[in-house]
Design a protein around this motif. Structure first.
Motif, PDB file in Angstrom:
ATOM      1  N   SER A  37       3.483  -8.060  -3.767  1.00  0.00           N
ATOM      2  CA  SER A  37       2.842  -8.731  -2.637  1.00  0.00           C
ATOM      3  C   SER A  37       3.146 -10.223  -2.634  1.00  0.00           C
ATOM      4  O   SER A  37       3.253 -10.830  -1.572  1.00  0.00           O
ATOM      5  CB  SER A  37       1.329  -8.491  -2.650  1.00  0.00           C
ATOM      6  N   LEU A  81      -4.856 -10.615  -5.489  1.00  0.00           N
ATOM      7  CA  LEU A  81      -6.053 -11.152  -6.135  1.00  0.00           C
ATOM      8  C   LEU A  81      -6.325 -10.450  -7.468  1.00  0.00           C
ATOM      9  O   LEU A  81      -6.642 -11.102  -8.472  1.00  0.00           O
ATOM     10  CB  LEU A  81      -7.252 -11.004  -5.201  1.00  0.00           C
ATOM     11  N   ILE A  82      -6.198  -9.149  -7.503  1.00  0.00           N
ATOM     12  CA  ILE A  82      -6.430  -8.395  -8.735  1.00  0.00           C
ATOM     13  C   ILE A  82      -5.439  -8.824  -9.808  1.00  0.00           C
ATOM     14  O   ILE A  82      -5.821  -9.125 -10.943  1.00  0.00           O
ATOM     15  CB  ILE A  82      -6.330  -6.880  -8.470  1.00  0.00           C
ATOM     16  N   ASN A  90      -2.458  -9.408  -0.443  1.00  0.00           N
ATOM     17  CA  ASN A  90      -3.461  -8.372  -0.234  1.00  0.00           C
ATOM     18  C   ASN A  90      -4.395  -8.313  -1.436  1.00  0.00           C
ATOM     19  O   ASN A  90      -4.399  -9.216  -2.278  1.00  0.00           O
ATOM     20  CB  ASN A  90      -2.779  -7.026   0.030  1.00  0.00           C
ATOM     21  N   MET A  91      -5.159  -7.261  -1.519  1.00  0.00           N
ATOM     22  CA  MET A  91      -6.108  -7.074  -2.598  1.00  0.00           C
ATOM     23  C   MET A  91      -5.426  -7.109  -3.962  1.00  0.00           C
ATOM     24  O   MET A  91      -5.964  -7.656  -4.927  1.00  0.00           O
ATOM     25  CB  MET A  91      -6.812  -5.728  -2.388  1.00  0.00           C
ATOM     26  N   PHE A  92      -4.232  -6.553  -4.069  1.00  0.00           N
ATOM     27  CA  PHE A  92      -3.546  -6.490  -5.353  1.00  0.00           C
ATOM     28  C   PHE A  92      -3.051  -7.851  -5.803  1.00  0.00           C
ATOM     29  O   PHE A  92      -2.865  -8.078  -6.995  1.00  0.00           O
ATOM     30  CB  PHE A  92      -2.411  -5.470  -5.287  1.00  0.00           C
ATOM     31  N   VAL A 115     -10.648  -0.945 -10.938  1.00  0.00           N
ATOM     32  CA  VAL A 115      -9.681  -0.769  -9.854  1.00  0.00           C
ATOM     33  C   VAL A 115      -8.957   0.561  -9.996  1.00  0.00           C
ATOM     34  O   VAL A 115      -8.719   1.253  -8.994  1.00  0.00           O
ATOM     35  CB  VAL A 115      -8.687  -1.960  -9.790  1.00  0.00           C
ATOM     36  N   TYR A 160       0.846  -1.193   0.000  1.00  0.00           N
ATOM     37  CA  TYR A 160       0.000   0.000   0.000  1.00  0.00           C
ATOM     38  C   TYR A 160       0.878   1.239   0.000  1.00  0.00           C
ATOM     39  O   TYR A 160       2.046   1.198   0.355  1.00  0.00           O
ATOM     40  CB  TYR A 160      -0.920   0.010   1.228  1.00  0.00           C
TER      41      TYR A 160
END
Length: 173
Positions: free
Chosen positions: A92, A103-104, A99-101, A149, A13
């Motif tokens: 990551s 998965l993205i 984290n979210m990124f 996103v 982040y």
């Protein structure tokens, strides 16, 4: 404070401190530019993909032609517009701070990668993955994930900037 900023960035982040306000404005400008390009290319890509599924494409556009057009529209969205998101996802994975990124990045690259293979070598795709004799493509999914996103990132940076300005104004009182 440097340790805290380092820990937040290691988690994938962005951390903002007073000295980074200008950097955030530059980052916001870059993200807005990427968002505009992503939206401009994703809109016709989604129309093309939905038209192919609904069967209302113009005559002369065959499955192969549609696949190549989708590839041409999705590649800049995924590889240029989505590059910062993919970088954060890769970071990551490397740091094992999922984290979210994560998965993205995985979702976008799997949808895009599968679609590239299905476009370049449709014979390797099992028949169970075909719809009406055509190989299913997911270029529009990858592009829309990137676009949405990026929109979220732009809105987040805007909100963070306004919050920082409000806190600075309060501190000045």
């Amino acid at each position: 404070i440097a340790d805290l900023v380092g820990a937040v960035e290691a988690a994938g982040y962005a951390a903002t401190v007073e000295a980074r306000a200008d950097a955030d404005e530059g980052r916001a400008r870059t993200l807005r530019r990427r968002l505009v390009v992503a939206a401009a290319l994703s809109a016709p890509l989604v129309a093309l993909a939905m038209g192919a599924m609904a069967g209302w494409l113009a005559q002369g556009l065959t499955g192969n032609t549609v696949g190549w057009l989708q590839l041409a529209l999705a590649t800049p969205v995924v590889l240029w517009c989505g590059w910062p998101l993919l970088q954060r996802g890769a970071r990551s994975l490397v740091t094992r701070n999922l984290n979210m990124f994560t998965l993205i990045g995985l979702g976008v690259m799997v949808a895009y990668g599968y679609s590239v293979v299905a476009t370049l070598a449709p014979q390797v795709v099992p028949h169970a993955f075909r719809h009406g004799g055509q190989t299913a493509l997911y270029f529009e999914s990858a592009a829309m994930i990137v676009t949405l996103v990026l929109l979220g990132q732009v809105l987040e940076l805007r909100a963070r900037g306004r919050t920082g300005a409000a806190l600075r104004a309060l501190l000045d009182l």
